[in-house]
Scaffold this motif. Structure first.
Motif, short mmCIF file in Angstrom:
data_model
loop_
_atom_site.label_atom_id
_atom_site.label_comp_id
_atom_site.label_asym_id
_atom_site.label_seq_id
_atom_site.Cartn_x
_atom_site.Cartn_y
_atom_site.Cartn_z
N LYS A 63 0.83 -1.21 0.00
CA LYS A 63 0.00 0.00 0.00
C LYS A 63 0.87 1.26 0.00
CE LYS A 63 -3.91 0.02 2.24
NZ LYS A 63 -4.94 0.07 3.28
N VAL A 64 2.04 1.19 0.63
CA VAL A 64 2.94 2.35 0.66
C VAL A 64 3.34 2.76 -0.75
CG1 VAL A 64 5.29 3.08 1.33
CG2 VAL A 64 3.82 1.89 2.98
N VAL A 65 3.66 1.79 -1.58
CA VAL A 65 4.11 2.11 -2.94
C VAL A 65 2.94 2.19 -3.93
CG1 VAL A 65 4.60 -0.20 -3.86
CG2 VAL A 65 6.07 1.72 -4.48
N ALA A 66 1.74 1.87 -3.48
CA ALA A 66 0.56 2.02 -4.34
C ALA A 66 0.14 3.49 -4.43
CB ALA A 66 -0.60 1.17 -3.82
N HIS A 67 0.73 4.33 -3.60
CA HIS A 67 0.45 5.76 -3.67
C HIS A 67 1.08 6.31 -4.95
CE1 HIS A 67 0.83 10.03 -2.81
NE2 HIS A 67 -0.09 9.87 -1.87
N PRO A 68 0.32 6.97 -5.82
CA PRO A 68 0.84 7.40 -7.13
C PRO A 68 2.10 8.25 -7.07
CG PRO A 68 -1.54 7.64 -7.06
CD PRO A 68 -1.11 7.29 -5.66
N LEU A 69 2.19 9.19 -6.12
CA LEU A 69 3.38 10.04 -6.05
C LEU A 69 4.59 9.22 -5.59
CD1 LEU A 69 4.80 12.74 -6.32
CD2 LEU A 69 3.99 13.32 -4.00
N LEU B 175 13.62 15.86 -6.61
CA LEU B 175 12.41 15.11 -6.96
C LEU B 175 11.19 16.02 -6.97
CD1 LEU B 175 13.03 11.79 -5.03
CD2 LEU B 175 12.87 12.04 -7.51
N GLY B 176 11.14 16.95 -6.03
CA GLY B 176 10.02 17.90 -5.98
C GLY B 176 9.90 18.68 -7.28
N ARG B 177 11.04 19.17 -7.78
CA ARG B 177 11.01 19.90 -9.06
C ARG B 177 10.57 18.99 -10.19
NH1 ARG B 177 15.52 22.17 -6.59
NH2 ARG B 177 17.00 20.78 -7.63
N ARG B 178 11.00 17.77 -10.17
CA ARG B 178 10.69 16.82 -11.25
C ARG B 178 9.21 16.46 -11.29
NH1 ARG B 178 10.80 14.38 -15.62
NH2 ARG B 178 11.84 12.43 -15.94
N VAL B 179 8.60 16.31 -10.11
CA VAL B 179 7.19 15.88 -10.05
C VAL B 179 6.21 17.01 -9.76
CG1 VAL B 179 7.85 13.53 -9.36
CG2 VAL B 179 7.28 15.20 -7.60
N SER C 50 6.21 20.20 -3.58
CA SER C 50 7.14 20.88 -2.67
C SER C 50 8.14 19.86 -2.11
CB SER C 50 6.38 21.53 -1.51
OG SER C 50 5.88 20.53 -0.64
N SER C 51 9.29 20.36 -1.69
CA SER C 51 10.27 19.45 -1.09
C SER C 51 9.74 18.88 0.23
CB SER C 51 11.62 20.14 -0.89
OG SER C 51 11.49 21.23 -0.01
N GLY C 52 8.87 19.63 0.91
CA GLY C 52 8.26 19.10 2.14
C GLY C 52 7.41 17.88 1.85
N SER C 53 6.63 17.95 0.77
CA SER C 53 5.80 16.81 0.37
C SER C 53 6.65 15.63 -0.05
CB SER C 53 4.86 17.23 -0.78
OG SER C 53 4.16 16.11 -1.27
N THR C 54 7.65 15.88 -0.89
CA THR C 54 8.48 14.76 -1.34
C THR C 54 9.29 14.19 -0.19
OG1 THR C 54 10.18 16.30 -2.14
CG2 THR C 54 8.59 15.46 -3.77
N SER C 55 9.72 15.04 0.76
CA SER C 55 10.46 14.53 1.93
C SER C 55 9.60 13.55 2.72
CB SER C 55 10.88 15.68 2.85
OG SER C 55 11.89 16.44 2.26
N TYR C 56 8.34 13.91 2.94
CA TYR C 56 7.43 13.03 3.67
C TYR C 56 7.31 11.68 2.97
CZ TYR C 56 3.11 10.85 5.14
OH TYR C 56 2.18 9.92 5.55
#
Length: 186
Positions: free
Chosen positions: A14-20, A39-43, A46-52
């Motif tokens: 389920k962790v990797v089933a998350h699209p992002l 990764l934040g720039r690529r997708v 925000s870097s906060g979101s990608t960090s989480y």
């Protein structure tokens, strides 16, 4: 990088089933190590979101810090495995497992649709245009024959990848192998 991460717990799948998260893991596998900001720039997040999401991937064994490529301020992450696999029958023993397997199947089908949509014949050589594409087959097979098809396909792909490693015209290629019994055959 290890070859395969075999998942037997629906919570981990389920962790990797998350699209992002799936997208970020795919980028780490295909393009190599990156920071949360990169990764934040690529997708487009925000870097906060990608960090989480990177922390969730890390906690569940999908990624690790890259000891070879350290950035002074930010962690660089890399994929731990070339690909992820699971046994759908084992995971389908619970309602949560069935739901997660279905979510992954739909995520994969969406990725396939996006790859097919993004392929522009005008941007590729005639050799690539002729080689690329999708095919649709309908055969009568037993479950054992379908498993054998998948296993032999994987063996052939490993052989071809080893043969073509380093070839000047070799490119990363997205490949999907799947087979499902027709719904009307239930």
């Amino acid at each position: 990088m290890e070859d395969r991460y075999k998942i037997s717990d629906p919570q981990v799948l389920k962790v990797v089933a998350h699209p992002l998260r799936a997208r970020m893991l795919g980028l780490l596998r295909s393009e190599g190590p990156a920071t949360a900001s990169e990764l934040g720039r690529r997708v487009g997040e925000s870097s906060g979101s990608t960090s989480y999401h990177l922390r969730e991937l890390f906690k569940n064994g999908f990624i690790e810090e890259d000891p070879e490529r350290r950035d002074g301020r930010e962690r660089r992450w890399r994929a731990r495995h070339r690909y992820t696999s699971w046994n759908s029958r084992e995971l389908a023993d619970t309602p949560e497992g069935r739901e997660t397997v279905k979510a992954m199947r739909l995520l994969q089908a969406g990725l396939l649709a996006r790859m097919a949509e993004d392929f522009d014949e005008a941007e590729w050589s005639p050799a690539w245009v002729e080689a690329a594409g999708l095919s649709d087959h309908l055969f009568e097979l037993t479950p054992e024959a379908l498993r054998e098809f998948a296993a032999r396909t994987e063996e052939l792909l490993e052989e071809l990848a080893a043969r073509d490693a380093g070839a000047p015209d070799a490119r990363q290629v997205h490949l999907w192998v799947g087979g499902f019994p027709r719904v009307s055959d239930r």
